[in-house]
Design an enzyme around this catalytic site. Sequence first.
Site, mmCIF file in Angstrom:
data_model
loop_
_atom_site.group_PDB
_atom_site.id
_atom_site.type_symbol
_atom_site.label_atom_id
_atom_site.label_comp_id
_atom_site.label_asym_id
_atom_site.label_seq_id
_atom_site.Cartn_x
_atom_site.Cartn_y
_atom_site.Cartn_z
ATOM 1 C CD GLN A 78 -37.888 -20.768 -37.408
ATOM 2 O OE1 GLN A 78 -38.926 -20.051 -37.529
ATOM 3 N NE2 GLN A 78 -37.309 -20.769 -38.163
ATOM 4 C CG PHE A 79 -36.932 -27.571 -37.598
ATOM 5 C CD1 PHE A 79 -35.400 -27.947 -38.046
ATOM 6 C CD2 PHE A 79 -37.699 -27.232 -38.617
ATOM 7 C CE1 PHE A 79 -35.364 -28.195 -39.319
ATOM 8 C CE2 PHE A 79 -37.373 -27.311 -39.854
ATOM 9 C CZ PHE A 79 -36.278 -27.697 -40.335
ATOM 10 C CB THR A 80 -34.011 -23.467 -38.458
ATOM 11 O OG1 THR A 80 -35.277 -22.380 -38.234
ATOM 12 C CG2 THR A 80 -34.424 -24.340 -39.656
#
Length: 150
Positions: A78-80
């Site tokens: 989940q890079f966000t």
Amino acid sequence: MKAVIQRVSKASVTINGEQVASISTGLLVLLGIVNEDTLEDIKWLTNKIVNLRVFADENNIMNTSLLDVNGDAIVVSQFTLHASTKKGNRPSYIKAAKPNVAIPLYKSFVKQLEDNLGKSVQTGQFGADMKVELLNDGPVTIIIDSKNKE
């Protein structure tokens, strides 16, 4: 390394209409990685996750861990989680590690979590457009950042 940990009654990950992961009682872990993350972050965070006392004991008090309840886990990249919203309304993801750094760390995280749990951990697919479904139990949602060990 930042994780959003949700206690779930069930959770699943679907990619292109195909379910690739599914658990019942356990934890859904959304994992964000930055360039500065190391194996020490992985060891600390995976140990914290498997021992986090967020499941009910015999007195219905949150006093047992994923290990205690023999629960399962799904880890989703989940890079966000490392979005910066400081300027303007469009998030910047500049802090998130690029795939050449993040993928090996993500794989090491999953392997360490498996070692700590003594069983397989399910995952999404790094970089894929995933549909994550969950029934948050409680709801219980905890955010842990390995760079902020308070």
